[in-house]
Every structure is written in C-alpha cells, then in structure tokens.
Design a protein around this motif. Structure first.
Motif, mmCIF file in Angstrom:
data_model
loop_
_atom_site.group_PDB
_atom_site.id
_atom_site.type_symbol
_atom_site.label_atom_id
_atom_site.label_comp_id
_atom_site.label_asym_id
_atom_site.label_seq_id
_atom_site.Cartn_x
_atom_site.Cartn_y
_atom_site.Cartn_z
ATOM 1 N N ASP A 3 24.154 20.933 44.019
ATOM 2 C CA ASP A 3 24.335 20.739 45.466
ATOM 3 C C ASP A 3 23.893 19.351 45.956
ATOM 4 O O ASP A 3 24.126 19.023 47.121
ATOM 5 C CB ASP A 3 23.599 21.829 46.260
ATOM 6 C CG ASP A 3 24.261 23.192 46.119
ATOM 7 O OD1 ASP A 3 25.375 23.247 45.555
ATOM 8 O OD2 ASP A 3 23.665 24.190 46.557
ATOM 9 N N ARG A 51 13.731 20.048 50.178
ATOM 10 C CA ARG A 51 13.543 21.469 49.826
ATOM 11 C C ARG A 51 12.133 21.867 50.231
ATOM 12 O O ARG A 51 11.181 21.190 49.899
ATOM 13 C CB ARG A 51 13.731 21.639 48.310
ATOM 14 C CG ARG A 51 13.375 23.012 47.749
ATOM 15 C CD ARG A 51 14.275 24.124 48.208
ATOM 16 N NE ARG A 51 15.646 23.976 47.737
ATOM 17 C CZ ARG A 51 16.633 24.834 48.066
ATOM 18 N NH1 ARG A 51 16.391 25.882 48.854
ATOM 19 N NH2 ARG A 51 17.852 24.616 47.629
ATOM 20 N N ASP A 100 19.536 24.061 41.463
ATOM 21 C CA ASP A 100 20.563 24.101 42.527
ATOM 22 C C ASP A 100 20.630 22.782 43.298
ATOM 23 O O ASP A 100 21.693 22.376 43.775
ATOM 24 C CB ASP A 100 20.219 25.259 43.479
ATOM 25 C CG ASP A 100 21.200 25.424 44.633
ATOM 26 O OD1 ASP A 100 22.314 25.932 44.379
ATOM 27 O OD2 ASP A 100 20.859 25.050 45.770
ATOM 28 N N ASP A 101 19.483 22.130 43.423
ATOM 29 C CA ASP A 101 19.409 20.886 44.205
ATOM 30 C C ASP A 101 19.825 19.642 43.411
ATOM 31 O O ASP A 101 19.943 18.553 44.000
ATOM 32 C CB ASP A 101 17.965 20.673 44.710
ATOM 33 C CG ASP A 101 17.579 21.677 45.793
ATOM 34 O OD1 ASP A 101 18.481 22.173 46.491
ATOM 35 O OD2 ASP A 101 16.368 21.944 45.940
ATOM 36 N N ASP A 153 20.917 17.814 46.737
ATOM 37 C CA ASP A 153 20.085 17.859 47.943
ATOM 38 C C ASP A 153 18.813 17.056 47.761
ATOM 39 O O ASP A 153 18.281 16.961 46.652
ATOM 40 C CB ASP A 153 19.742 19.322 48.283
ATOM 41 C CG ASP A 153 20.784 19.931 49.198
ATOM 42 O OD1 ASP A 153 21.028 19.351 50.280
ATOM 43 O OD2 ASP A 153 21.367 20.973 48.847
HETATM 44 MG MG MG Z 1 21.934 24.676 47.564
#
Ligand code: MG
Ligand code: IPE
Ligand code: IPE
Ligand code: MG
Ligand code: MG
Length: 252
Positions: A51, A56, A45-46, A53
């Motif tokens: 996304d 985390r 997801d990162d 990012d």
């Molecule tokens: Mg995310």
C-alpha cells in the motif's frame, strides 16, 4: 508493535475467554500471538510494493523509520515470535489447537491480501461477493482467530465456540467496512494513518461499491448479527456486545 494500536484482537481473545467461562489472563499468550501476526501484516501491508504508506499508528511506518529490509525482516520475526508464544501456559493439546487456528487464519489473511493486491478474487459471480471474500479473509480471519483462540483458552464448549465464531465473522466484515469508510471520511489525525488512498489505488471497497450510506447500512446489519450471535452466552458476553457497538462507531 509496542507503539499503540487498539489491541482489538487481544481484547477479543480475552473477552471471548471470559464469555466461554474462563479467566481472561489465560488468553494472554494467544492474544499476544494474534496481535503479533496482525502487526506483521500491517508492517508488510505498508511496504512500498504493497500500500506504500508512510504513517501508521500515528508514527512513520517501519520502512520509513528503519528501512525496507528491516521492515520485511521485522515482519518475518513477528510471525515467528507469534507461533513461539503459543506453547506458553498451554497443554500440548491446547497448544496444537491454537497453532492450527493461527496458522489457518494467517494463511487466510495472506490470501485476502493477495486478492486485495490483485484487485479482487478472480472467481465469484458478483463484485459484491468478491469484495466480501477479500474483506472476510484479509481482516476477518485474524479477528475470528482472536475470538476462537480466546474460547479455546477458556475451555469453552462447542456451543460457545460456535457462538463466538459467528460473532467474529460478522464483526470482522463490519470492522473492515468501517476501515474503508474511515479511509473516505476520516483524517490522518484521527486514524493515525493516511486517508483517501483506497480509491486512487483502485481498491475494491464497500464505499466504492455501495456508497457511504449503503456502507453504513451494512455496518448496522452486521452489528445486529454480531450482537445476536453471542446472546445465548448471556451476561458473560456483554463485553463482546459492547465492543462490537464501539467498533461500529469508531473514529480511529
Ligand atoms: Mg493498507
Ligand atoms: C488496521 O487494523 C488494518 C485492518 C485490518 C483494517 P486496526 O484498525 O485494528 O489497527 P490497529 O491495531 O488499531 O493499529
Ligand atoms: C489491511 O487492510 C489488511 C491487513 C493488513 C491484513 P488495509 O490496507 O485497508 O489496512 P490499512 O487501512 O492500511 O490499515
Ligand atoms: Mg492493504
Ligand atoms: Mg484500509
């Protein structure tokens, strides 16, 4: 994977096992498996293509720390390890049921991520229904799997499985609404991840659709549903009720 996080899904597996009349320890391989799939989903997801990012669990994301190729491969490895664990302490029949739960939930998580990435399910009469479907899949599915796998490990009856499933479905949606709200109102210090990103990324979110107050109202409504769903399981499910209350109020 080992550097923090709330460990919500293994805790749900443990407490669902207890609520079903089992010993919490018996849920540990299943809890670890669902946490592995969750961690895999976060690492991917990162990624820059998702996304994008850089923070985390209060630390640099894996692709920042180890490079993008290693982050992709680590996610792949965690997924394989998860399924490898499910045979531990399980009869062949239980192992088959656990594999089915986790495989279905992983597929649903991925489909939710696909539609989150594309900006919502292409079908569905209203934006609210599309938003619910994204959240129920990308986040709700693994929370539901944690609870259901816990009940299965505890040898729970169909009534316990049904109650835990309804609890988890309300809790899972509530959990992602809180996550969306924390993106608007939280800080990286509290949450361990970047905030105020969803709107700029054009994400379909509850605060975006209902506003902050509307989202808070929806959280309370879903909390009430979750608590009521496990009422029939009596005192053994008190920890599940308490967890739901904590997750409605969480700041991280
Ligand atoms: Mg995310
Ligand atoms: C974050 O999950 C991603 C979502 C599915 C909302 P958590 O808030 O459970 O993350 P950790 O495990 O505590 O880091
Ligand atoms: C995460 O949704 C869902 C999955 C990782 C499957 P988000 O993208 O909102 O999660 P955070 O906010 O990055 O933790
Ligand atoms: Mg995302
Ligand atoms: Mg989020």
């Amino acid at each position: 994977l080992l550097g923090g996080g709330k460990r919500l899904r293994p805790v749900l597996a443990w407490q669902s096992c207890v609520a079903a009349g089992g010993a919490g320890e018996d849920s540990l391989p299943a809890g670890a498996a669902v946490e592995l799939v969750h961690a895999f989903s976060l690492v991917h997801d990162d990624l820059p293509s998702m996304d994008d990012d850089d923070l985390r669990r209060g630390k640099p994301t894996l692709h920042i720390h180890a490079g993008e190729a290693m982050a992709i491969l680590a996610g792949d490895a965690m997924l394989a390890m998860a399924f490898g664990l499910l045979r531990e302490r399980a009869s062949p029949a239980l192992a088959a049921a656990l594999v089915r739960e986790l495989a279905d939930a992983t597929m649903r998580m991925i489909s939710g991520q696909v539609y989150d990435t594309l900006g919502g399910f292409p079908v569905g009469p209203s934006e609210a229904q599309r938003l619910e479907l994204v959240h129920v899949n990308k986040t709700g599915a693994l929370i539901r799997a944690g609870c259901r796998m816990g009940v299965l490990c505890g040898g729970g009856a169909a009534t316990a499985l049904d109650a835990a499933t309804r609890y988890a479905e309300s809790l899972g949606l509530m959990f992602q609404i809180v996550d969306d709200l924390l993106d608007v109102e939280g800080t990286p210090e509290q949450t361990g991840k970047r905030t105020r990103k969803d709107r700029d990324a054009g994400k379909l979110t509850y605060p975006g659709l209902l506003g902050v107050e509307g989202s808070r109202h929806e959280i309370q409504r879903l909390l009430g549903e979750a608590v009521a769903a496990v009422e029939p399981l009596g005192p053994r499910a008190e920890a599940l009720r308490e967890l739901a209350r904590m997750m409605a109020e969480r700041r991280h």
